[in-house]
Design a protein around this motif. Structure first.
Motif, mmCIF file in Angstrom:
data_model
loop_
_atom_site.group_PDB
_atom_site.id
_atom_site.type_symbol
_atom_site.label_atom_id
_atom_site.label_comp_id
_atom_site.label_asym_id
_atom_site.label_seq_id
_atom_site.Cartn_x
_atom_site.Cartn_y
_atom_site.Cartn_z
ATOM 1 N N LYS A 2 0.825 -1.182 0.000
ATOM 2 C CA LYS A 2 0.000 0.000 0.000
ATOM 3 C C LYS A 2 0.868 1.244 0.000
ATOM 4 C CE LYS A 2 -4.173 -1.542 2.154
ATOM 5 N NZ LYS A 2 -5.133 -1.341 3.141
ATOM 6 N N LYS A 3 2.006 1.195 0.678
ATOM 7 C CA LYS A 3 2.884 2.353 0.737
ATOM 8 C C LYS A 3 3.489 2.616 -0.633
ATOM 9 C CE LYS A 3 4.437 2.609 5.438
ATOM 10 N NZ LYS A 3 5.512 2.695 6.324
ATOM 11 N N ASN A 4 3.834 1.545 -1.316
ATOM 12 C CA ASN A 4 4.413 1.711 -2.646
ATOM 13 C C ASN A 4 3.412 2.358 -3.620
ATOM 14 O OD1 ASN A 4 6.903 0.773 -2.083
ATOM 15 N ND2 ASN A 4 6.503 -1.337 -2.776
ATOM 16 N N ARG A 5 2.213 1.882 -3.529
ATOM 17 C CA ARG A 5 1.182 2.462 -4.389
ATOM 18 C C ARG A 5 0.980 3.929 -4.074
ATOM 19 N NH1 ARG A 5 -4.333 -0.720 -4.640
ATOM 20 N NH2 ARG A 5 -3.340 -2.649 -5.114
ATOM 21 N N PHE A 6 0.930 4.182 -2.780
ATOM 22 C CA PHE A 6 0.751 5.568 -2.358
ATOM 23 C C PHE A 6 1.909 6.431 -2.845
ATOM 24 C CE2 PHE A 6 1.457 8.908 0.826
ATOM 25 C CZ PHE A 6 0.277 9.635 0.664
ATOM 26 N N LEU A 7 3.139 5.974 -2.746
ATOM 27 C CA LEU A 7 4.309 6.722 -3.189
ATOM 28 C C LEU A 7 4.291 6.914 -4.712
ATOM 29 C CD1 LEU A 7 7.269 5.363 -1.037
ATOM 30 C CD2 LEU A 7 6.374 7.665 -1.100
ATOM 31 N N ILE A 9 1.616 7.005 -6.683
ATOM 32 C CA ILE A 9 0.544 7.965 -6.997
ATOM 33 C C ILE A 9 0.977 9.362 -6.609
ATOM 34 C CG2 ILE A 9 -1.811 8.641 -6.427
ATOM 35 C CD1 ILE A 9 -2.501 5.682 -6.212
ATOM 36 N N LEU A 10 1.620 9.488 -5.454
ATOM 37 C CA LEU A 10 2.080 10.796 -5.010
ATOM 38 C C LEU A 10 3.142 11.339 -5.958
ATOM 39 C CD1 LEU A 10 1.965 12.977 -2.777
ATOM 40 C CD2 LEU A 10 3.819 11.751 -1.654
ATOM 41 N N THR A 11 4.038 10.500 -6.386
ATOM 42 C CA THR A 11 5.102 10.936 -7.298
ATOM 43 C C THR A 11 4.507 11.360 -8.638
ATOM 44 O OG1 THR A 11 6.582 9.307 -6.247
ATOM 45 C CG2 THR A 11 7.295 10.246 -8.337
ATOM 46 N N ILE A 12 3.590 10.590 -9.146
ATOM 47 C CA ILE A 12 2.946 10.947 -10.441
ATOM 48 C C ILE A 12 2.161 12.246 -10.291
ATOM 49 C CG2 ILE A 12 1.195 10.227 -12.104
ATOM 50 C CD1 ILE A 12 2.147 7.347 -11.703
ATOM 51 N N SER A 13 1.457 12.390 -9.205
ATOM 52 C CA SER A 13 0.667 13.607 -8.977
ATOM 53 C C SER A 13 1.567 14.835 -8.898
ATOM 54 C CB SER A 13 -0.148 13.485 -7.687
ATOM 55 O OG SER A 13 -1.050 12.444 -7.769
ATOM 56 N N VAL A 14 2.643 14.735 -8.153
ATOM 57 C CA VAL A 14 3.576 15.865 -8.017
ATOM 58 C C VAL A 14 4.204 16.156 -9.367
ATOM 59 C CG1 VAL A 14 5.757 16.605 -6.945
ATOM 60 C CG2 VAL A 14 4.020 15.509 -5.552
ATOM 61 N N GLY A 15 4.543 15.109 -10.114
ATOM 62 C CA GLY A 15 5.145 15.281 -11.438
ATOM 63 C C GLY A 15 4.178 16.001 -12.379
ATOM 64 N N LEU A 16 2.925 15.558 -12.364
ATOM 65 C CA LEU A 16 1.907 16.208 -13.221
ATOM 66 C C LEU A 16 1.686 17.665 -12.799
ATOM 67 C CD1 LEU A 16 -0.788 13.410 -13.680
ATOM 68 C CD2 LEU A 16 0.741 14.343 -15.397
ATOM 69 N N PHE A 17 1.684 17.883 -11.494
ATOM 70 C CA PHE A 17 1.517 19.257 -10.998
ATOM 71 C C PHE A 17 2.663 20.141 -11.475
ATOM 72 C CE2 PHE A 17 2.473 22.470 -7.763
ATOM 73 C CZ PHE A 17 1.298 23.213 -7.830
ATOM 74 N N LEU A 18 3.890 19.663 -11.356
ATOM 75 C CA LEU A 18 5.051 20.441 -11.776
ATOM 76 C C LEU A 18 5.044 20.659 -13.290
ATOM 77 C CD1 LEU A 18 7.875 18.940 -9.500
ATOM 78 C CD2 LEU A 18 6.810 21.194 -9.318
#
Length: 196
Positions: A2-7, A9-18
Motif C-alpha cells: 500500500k505504501k508503494n502504491r501511495f508513493l 501515486i504521489l510521485t505521479i501527482s507531483v510530477g503532473l503538478f510540476l
C-alpha cells in the motif's frame, strides 16, 4: 504494498503538478512577449501611418464628361434639360475653375454636382423659352416672332397681305401687346382666326 502504491501515486501527482505549472508559466511568458511584440508593431504602424501622405486625384472635366444643363424659364414654367459634351476650352478644368468660367460666361448658371463623368448645372431665366411663339405686329402687318436665347423676340414671318388695321379694335390691341402661343399647332389655330 500500500505504501508503494501511495508513493507512486504521489510521485505521479507531483510530477503532473510540476509539469502543468511549468507549461502554464511558459504560456504566460510567451503571451506577454507576443503582446510586447504586437505593441511594438502597432506603434511602428501608427508612426508609418503618420508619415504616409494620401494623394487624392482632383476631379477635372474630360472630353467624355457629360454636361447636363437645367434651365427653368419662369414666365412659361418650362424646365429645359440639355446634355452636351464639353468644349475644348473647359477640358481639364477643376470644379473651382469651371465655376469661375460659368460666372464669367453664363452667370445665371450654378454647379449642382461635379465629377469627371457628369456635371449638372442649374439656372433660372425670367422670360419664355424658345418653344413659344408671339403673334404680334411688324411694320403694320401681322407677324410671328420666335423667342431668342435672352428672351428677345426674333422675327420669324410677316404676313404682308394682312395689315393689323383691318382687324377689329380688340384683336388689334391683342396683336400690339403680343399673343403668346405654346406650340406650332396652337400658332396655326390662332393665325387662322386672324388671317382667314
Amino acid at each position: 504494498m500500500k505504501k508503494n502504491r501511495f508513493l507512486i501515486i504521489l510521485t505521479i501527482s507531483v510530477g503532473l503538478f510540476l509539469l502543468s505549472f511549468s507549461l502554464s508559466y511558459q504560456l504566460i511568458t510567451n503571451k506577454s512577449e507576443d503582446n510586447k511584440i504586437a505593441k511594438i508593431e502597432n506603434n511602428k504602424l501608427e508612426n508609418d501611418d503618420k508619415n504616409v501622405e494620401i494623394i487624392k486625384e482632383e476631379e477635372k472635366v474630360s472630353p467624355n464628361t457629360i454636361i447636363e444643363q437645367r434651365i427653368l424659364y419662369k414666365e412659361c414654367g418650362d424646365l429645359i434639360v440639355t446634355n452636351q459634351t464639353p468644349s475644348t476650352d473647359i477640358i481639364n478644368m477643376t470644379k473651382e475653375k469651371y465655376e469661375n468660367y460659368l460666372t464669367n460666361k453664363k452667370p445665371f448658371l450654378r454647379v449642382i454636382s461635379f465629377s469627371s463623368n457628369k456635371i449638372v448645372t442649374w439656372g433660372e431665366k425670367e422670360h419664355l423659352c424658345n418653344k413659344h411663339f408671339i403673334i404680334g405686329e411688324e411694320d403694320g402687318k401681322i407677324a410671328v416672332f420666335k423667342i431668342g436665347e435672352d428672351g428677345e423676340r426674333l422675327l420669324h414671318k410677316i404676313f404682308v397681305d394682312y395689315p393689323v388695321e383691318l382687324l377689329m379694335e380688340l384683336d388689334r390691341d391683342e396683336i400690339k401687346k403680343g399673343i403668346r402661343v405654346d406650340s406650332e399647332e396652337e400658332l396655326s389655330d390662332v393665325l387662322e382666326n386672324f388671317i382667314s
